[in-house]
Scaffold this active site. Structure first.
Site, PDB file in Angstrom:
ATOM      1  N   LYS A  93      11.497  44.711  73.495  1.00 20.31           N
ATOM      2  CA  LYS A  93      11.643  45.173  74.807  1.00 20.31           C
ATOM      3  C   LYS A  93      10.686  46.183  75.045  1.00 20.31           C
ATOM      4  O   LYS A  93      10.597  46.806  76.347  1.00 20.31           O
ATOM      5  CB  LYS A  93      13.207  45.398  75.045  1.00 20.31           C
ATOM      6  CG  LYS A  93      13.566  46.774  74.300  1.00 20.31           C
ATOM      7  CD  LYS A  93      15.224  46.955  74.429  1.00 20.31           C
ATOM      8  CE  LYS A  93      15.576  48.269  73.800  1.00 20.31           C
ATOM      9  NZ  LYS A  93      15.149  49.320  74.156  1.00 20.31           N
ATOM     10  N   ASP A  94      10.213  47.093  74.221  1.00 23.44           N
ATOM     11  CA  ASP A  94       9.176  47.958  74.244  1.00 23.44           C
ATOM     12  C   ASP A  94       7.843  47.437  74.703  1.00 23.44           C
ATOM     13  O   ASP A  94       7.021  48.327  75.007  1.00 23.44           O
ATOM     14  CB  ASP A  94       9.147  48.946  73.189  1.00 23.44           C
ATOM     15  CG  ASP A  94      10.578  49.550  72.964  1.00 23.44           C
ATOM     16  OD1 ASP A  94      10.930  49.868  73.782  1.00 23.44           O
ATOM     17  OD2 ASP A  94      10.933  50.040  71.988  1.00 23.44           O
ATOM     18  N   ARG A 144      17.869  50.530  84.455  1.00 23.45           N
ATOM     19  CA  ARG A 144      18.555  49.050  84.468  1.00 23.45           C
ATOM     20  C   ARG A 144      20.167  49.128  84.264  1.00 23.45           C
ATOM     21  O   ARG A 144      20.874  48.613  84.979  1.00 23.45           O
ATOM     22  CB  ARG A 144      17.829  48.169  83.555  1.00 23.45           C
ATOM     23  CG  ARG A 144      18.645  46.633  83.200  1.00 23.45           C
ATOM     24  CD  ARG A 144      17.884  45.790  81.949  1.00 23.45           C
ATOM     25  NE  ARG A 144      18.266  46.657  80.779  1.00 23.45           N
ATOM     26  CZ  ARG A 144      19.192  46.625  80.035  1.00 23.45           C
ATOM     27  NH1 ARG A 144      20.551  46.230  80.442  1.00 23.45           N
ATOM     28  NH2 ARG A 144      19.472  47.417  78.925  1.00 23.45           N
ATOM     29  N   ARG A 145      20.490  50.040  83.328  1.00 22.85           N
ATOM     30  CA  ARG A 145      21.886  50.247  82.857  1.00 22.85           C
ATOM     31  C   ARG A 145      22.494  50.930  84.070  1.00 22.85           C
ATOM     32  O   ARG A 145      23.594  50.384  84.448  1.00 22.85           O
ATOM     33  CB  ARG A 145      21.827  50.661  81.502  1.00 22.85           C
ATOM     34  CG  ARG A 145      21.387  49.850  80.298  1.00 22.85           C
ATOM     35  CD  ARG A 145      21.565  50.675  79.251  1.00 22.85           C
ATOM     36  NE  ARG A 145      20.872  49.984  78.023  1.00 22.85           N
ATOM     37  CZ  ARG A 145      20.205  50.403  76.830  1.00 22.85           C
ATOM     38  NH1 ARG A 145      20.064  51.859  76.940  1.00 22.85           N
ATOM     39  NH2 ARG A 145      19.878  49.661  75.895  1.00 22.85           N
ATOM     40  N   ARG A 162      17.746  61.225  75.968  1.00 21.12           N
ATOM     41  CA  ARG A 162      16.772  60.941  75.238  1.00 21.12           C
ATOM     42  C   ARG A 162      16.873  61.053  73.867  1.00 21.12           C
ATOM     43  O   ARG A 162      17.426  62.056  73.250  1.00 21.12           O
ATOM     44  CB  ARG A 162      15.364  61.472  75.892  1.00 21.12           C
ATOM     45  CG  ARG A 162      14.867  61.096  77.184  1.00 21.12           C
ATOM     46  CD  ARG A 162      14.395  59.723  77.553  1.00 21.12           C
ATOM     47  NE  ARG A 162      13.473  59.276  76.370  1.00 21.12           N
ATOM     48  CZ  ARG A 162      12.324  59.508  76.480  1.00 21.12           C
ATOM     49  NH1 ARG A 162      11.769  60.315  77.715  1.00 21.12           N
ATOM     50  NH2 ARG A 162      11.383  59.329  75.481  1.00 21.12           N
ATOM     51  N   ARG A 168      20.669  60.730  70.010  1.00 21.31           N
ATOM     52  CA  ARG A 168      21.618  60.566  71.141  1.00 21.31           C
ATOM     53  C   ARG A 168      23.105  60.614  70.606  1.00 21.31           C
ATOM     54  O   ARG A 168      24.045  61.332  71.564  1.00 21.31           O
ATOM     55  CB  ARG A 168      21.294  59.387  71.636  1.00 21.31           C
ATOM     56  CG  ARG A 168      19.813  59.135  72.281  1.00 21.31           C
ATOM     57  CD  ARG A 168      19.645  57.844  73.063  1.00 21.31           C
ATOM     58  NE  ARG A 168      18.235  57.455  72.952  1.00 21.31           N
ATOM     59  CZ  ARG A 168      17.776  56.511  73.743  1.00 21.31           C
ATOM     60  NH1 ARG A 168      18.608  55.528  74.555  1.00 21.31           N
ATOM     61  NH2 ARG A 168      16.489  56.363  73.743  1.00 21.31           N
ATOM     62  N   CYS A 257       9.711  49.589  82.811  1.00 26.27           N
ATOM     63  CA  CYS A 257      10.790  50.478  82.153  1.00 26.27           C
ATOM     64  C   CYS A 257      11.539  51.024  83.402  1.00 26.27           C
ATOM     65  O   CYS A 257      12.660  51.308  83.410  1.00 26.27           O
ATOM     66  CB  CYS A 257      10.243  51.797  81.389  1.00 26.27           C
ATOM     67  SG  CYS A 257      10.082  51.250  79.766  1.00 26.27           S
TER      68      CYS A 257
END
Length: 346
Positions: A93-94, A144-145, A162, A168, A257
């Site tokens: 996904k990155d 997105r979330r 971050r 986190r 992103c």
């Protein structure tokens, strides 16, 4: 040098160098690839070279403000192209959908759980988002979330968080911070053996996961048949084709992103094994594009007309899903996002 020494040196197995970021999760993922390669090629040696990338060094700015994914990949790709490392392990996904000249995706491994997960603050009496009171603060670095969750839970507040997963979680559990919970990728938590922190898994219709989420991608040089022959042993064909279709969708929409694109992809029939994909028939993808503030969304659920058995099939199916999204209004949402980005960057 004696002839025996020269013979020993000549017959010594080659060592292949795997590029990785330095985070704990990235190194675990590189070790997963290393172990699988060693199982196929026990006579070869593999070592891991890790570096800190631009994305790792920029932990204060929200992810969406960067507007590009190469923050986590560019330095590693430079090392690979110059020959310092032989291939790179990424969270798929990155990886940008457009790779630099001379680079390609050599393999995609079997996918871990691709869903997003809720992690409540230590000591919380809540386990589900629906239980949280209005005004609860949800920590996430993903537009997105937050965009998708805003549609389902408009009474929540969303704040950026971050750092690596450990950082986190420390921020979440610190009583001085206002976070009620975090939204994280389940795959990362599971690979770090932190699955016990997950209190809820999120899926459609509330939250669709990121393109490539849960999958590991191995990036190689385009003209390196020796490495290609190694990493192709790692390919999990069902995951590979699903992720190729997802990346084709994102590439067509020119998302990254900073664009809230969510997907859920599966084969309609057939077990998800390494058996020939022809037996798995058609591919189905749910996909959504959401306005950053959650006020608008374009969502489709598309099933391929024909079996998806090749990269070309998967690429075309991703483009078809993108066309359907555009037909449902995604183009206007994307245009507004680009306009707002241009104004902010001006």
């Amino acid at each position: 040098m004696s002839s025996n020494a020269r013979s020993t040196e000549a017959s010594a197995p080659r060592t292949f160098t795997i590029g990785s970021r330095k985070s704990k999760l990235a190194l675990i993922q590189a070790e997963i690839v290393k172990a699988e390669l060693k199982s196929h090629f026990p006579y070869l040696n593999f070592e891991i070279k890790s570096i800190t990338t631009t994305g790792d060094n920029n932990l204060n700015k929200p992810l969406h403000s960067f507007g590009a994914k190469s923050l986590w990949t560019r330095e590693l790709e430079e090392l690979m192209l110059e020959g310092t490392v032989d291939f790179i392990v990424h969270s798929l996904k990155d990886m940008p959908t457009q790779l630099p000249f001379g680079c390609r995706i050599g393999a995609i491994l079997a996918r871990e759980d691709p869903r997003d997960a809720v992690v409540m603050k230590v000591g919380s009496t809540y386990s589900d988002l629906s239980q949280l009171p209005p005004g609860s603060v949800i920590g996430t670095s993903s537009v997105r979330r937050s965009a998708q969750l805003t549609r389902a839970y408009p009474h929540f507040k969303f704040e950026d968080v971050r750092g690596n997963i450990g950082t986190r979680l420390s921020k979440l559990d610190d009583p001085r911070n206002s976070y009620s919970c975090l939204i994280l990728a389940a795959a990362g938590l599971l690979r770090l053996d932190l699955g016990s922190r997950i209190t809820q898994y999120l899926s459609s219709p509330v939250v669709l996961y990121a393109v490539g989420q849960g999958a590991l991608g191995v990036e190689t040089r385009t003209e390196d048949p020796e490495v290609e022959a190694l990493v192709e042993k790692l390919i999990h064909k069902p995951t590979y084709l699903k992720c190729i279709a997802e990346r084709s969708l994102m590439r067509t929409l020119e998302g990254g992103c900073s664009v809230p694109i969510g997907v859920e992809t599966k084969f309609v029939s057939g077990a998800e094994t390494t058996e020939p994909v022809a037996a798995q028939k058609r591919m189905q993808m749910a996909a959504t594009v959401v306005a950053v503030d959650g006020t608008k969304a374009s969502t489709v659920n598309v099933t391929s007309k024909e079996p998806v058995t090749s990269v070309d099939d998967a690429e075309e199916f991703g483009r078809e899903v993108a066309r359907r999204l555009i037909g449902e209004g995604a183009g206007e949402i994307l245009k507004a996002i680009e306009l707002n980005r241009a104004i902010v960057d001006a």
